[in-house]
Design an enzyme around this catalytic site. Structure first.
Site, PDB file in Angstrom:
ATOM      1  N   ASP A  42      89.141 -62.044 147.784  1.00 37.53           N
ATOM      2  CA  ASP A  42      89.876 -62.767 147.145  1.00 37.53           C
ATOM      3  C   ASP A  42      91.061 -61.927 146.311  1.00 37.53           C
ATOM      4  O   ASP A  42      90.767 -60.708 146.035  1.00 37.53           O
ATOM      5  CB  ASP A  42      89.200 -63.592 146.065  1.00 37.53           C
ATOM      6  CG  ASP A  42      90.062 -64.806 145.692  1.00 37.53           C
ATOM      7  OD1 ASP A  42      89.757 -66.043 146.007  1.00 37.53           O
ATOM      8  OD2 ASP A  42      91.009 -64.543 144.802  1.00 37.53           O
ATOM      9  N   TYR A 162     104.618 -75.736 154.260  1.00 40.37           N
ATOM     10  CA  TYR A 162     103.104 -75.881 154.247  1.00 40.37           C
ATOM     11  C   TYR A 162     102.823 -76.588 155.565  1.00 40.37           C
ATOM     12  O   TYR A 162     101.756 -76.153 156.217  1.00 40.37           O
ATOM     13  CB  TYR A 162     102.463 -76.466 153.091  1.00 40.37           C
ATOM     14  CG  TYR A 162     101.224 -76.606 152.868  1.00 40.37           C
ATOM     15  CD1 TYR A 162     100.372 -75.575 152.591  1.00 40.37           C
ATOM     16  CD2 TYR A 162     100.508 -77.768 153.098  1.00 40.37           C
ATOM     17  CE1 TYR A 162      98.967 -75.493 152.333  1.00 40.37           C
ATOM     18  CE2 TYR A 162      99.136 -78.137 153.099  1.00 40.37           C
ATOM     19  CZ  TYR A 162      98.434 -76.885 152.736  1.00 40.37           C
ATOM     20  OH  TYR A 162      97.056 -76.938 152.652  1.00 40.37           O
TER      21      TYR A 162
END
Length: 258
Positions: A42, A162
């Protein structure tokens, strides 16, 4: 038939990008619960460490590695550090994604912003596939799971970057299945519907939720664990003859505001 081995990930190593929260975290915990050693990757290292600690406290095995997927050197380092720690890579969950509804009007964004969405959502996935494939071939087991979206097939305003990037993921996945199949590496994608994550909670109201469920047969929003279940299916031996597929996990419908 010995069904106990169908979801057994004992001895397998999994990398999950964006693994600190939401769907990524649920996927990490699901894979670890079925025996996998998990790399919680992450951008937020402290959050990744917390998720890894939860897994370890629950009897699993996990480490945290920070990674900005838009930087090639970070992707290379992620793979190298995984090999240094666990020697093998068997599973990759390309979960990181960015962009979204209402933020991408062509009147408001420029090419640089559009490109950034593709760098995060498409280019990073393709590159990580390329980086892990030799290790999967060597290990004799490979499963890559790319996180797509219902946006990849829906049509809405102010989401062109997106949505088109997620559509690209679908077709990229189908094509890469032909490249990696001869090496016994499976590659599939998951298209979640509306899932109760922190990001959704910031905009969700009872009225919006009711409208979103109007065309959903199973009358609830998704939970991160619902998507993690699909991740487990693709990661595990039960799906050993499944590749090049896009599985939409959406309660049977579309959570749109139409």
């Amino acid at each position: 038939m010995n069904t106990s081995k169908l979801f057994d990930l004992e001895g397998k190593t999994a990398i999950v990008t964006g693994g600190a929260n939401g769907i990524g975290k649920a996927s990490c915990k699901m894979l670890a619960a079925h025996g996998a050693k998990v790399v919680v990757s992450d951008y937020d290292l402290e959050a990744a460490k917390k998720t890894a600690k939860e897994i370890n406290d629950e009897g699993g095995k996990a480490i945290a590695i920070d990674c900005d997927v838009t930087k090639d050197e970070a992707l290379v380092s992620l793979v190298e550090k995984t090999i240094e720690k666990f020697s093998r890579i068997h599973i990759l969950v390309n979960n990181v994604g960015g962009g979204g509804a209402g933020k991408e009007s062509p009147y408001d964004i420029d090419v640089k912003q559009f490109k950034k969405v593709y760098e995060m959502n498409v280019f990073s996935m393709w590159r990580l596939c390329q980086l892990v494939a030799p290790h999967m071939k060597e290990a004799g087991y490979g499963s890559i799971i790319n996180m797509s979206s219902m946006a990849s097939i829906n049509k809405s305003p102010a989401i062109s970057a997106y949505a088109s990037s997620k559509a690209a993921i679908n077709h990229m996945t189908r094509n890469l299945a032909f490249d990696y199949g001869p090496d016994e590496i499976r590659i599939n994608a998951i298209g979640p519907g509306a899932v109760r994550t922190h990001a959704l909670s910031t905009v969700l109201t009872p009225e919006i939720e009711k409208r979103m469920l109007a065309h959903t047969p199973i009358k609830r929003l998704g939970e991160p664990e619902d998507i993690a279940g699909a991740v487990l299916y693709f990661a595990a031996p039960i799906s050993k003859w499944t590749s090049g597929q896009v599985l939409f996990v959406n309660g049977g419908g579309e959570q749109t505001l139409d």
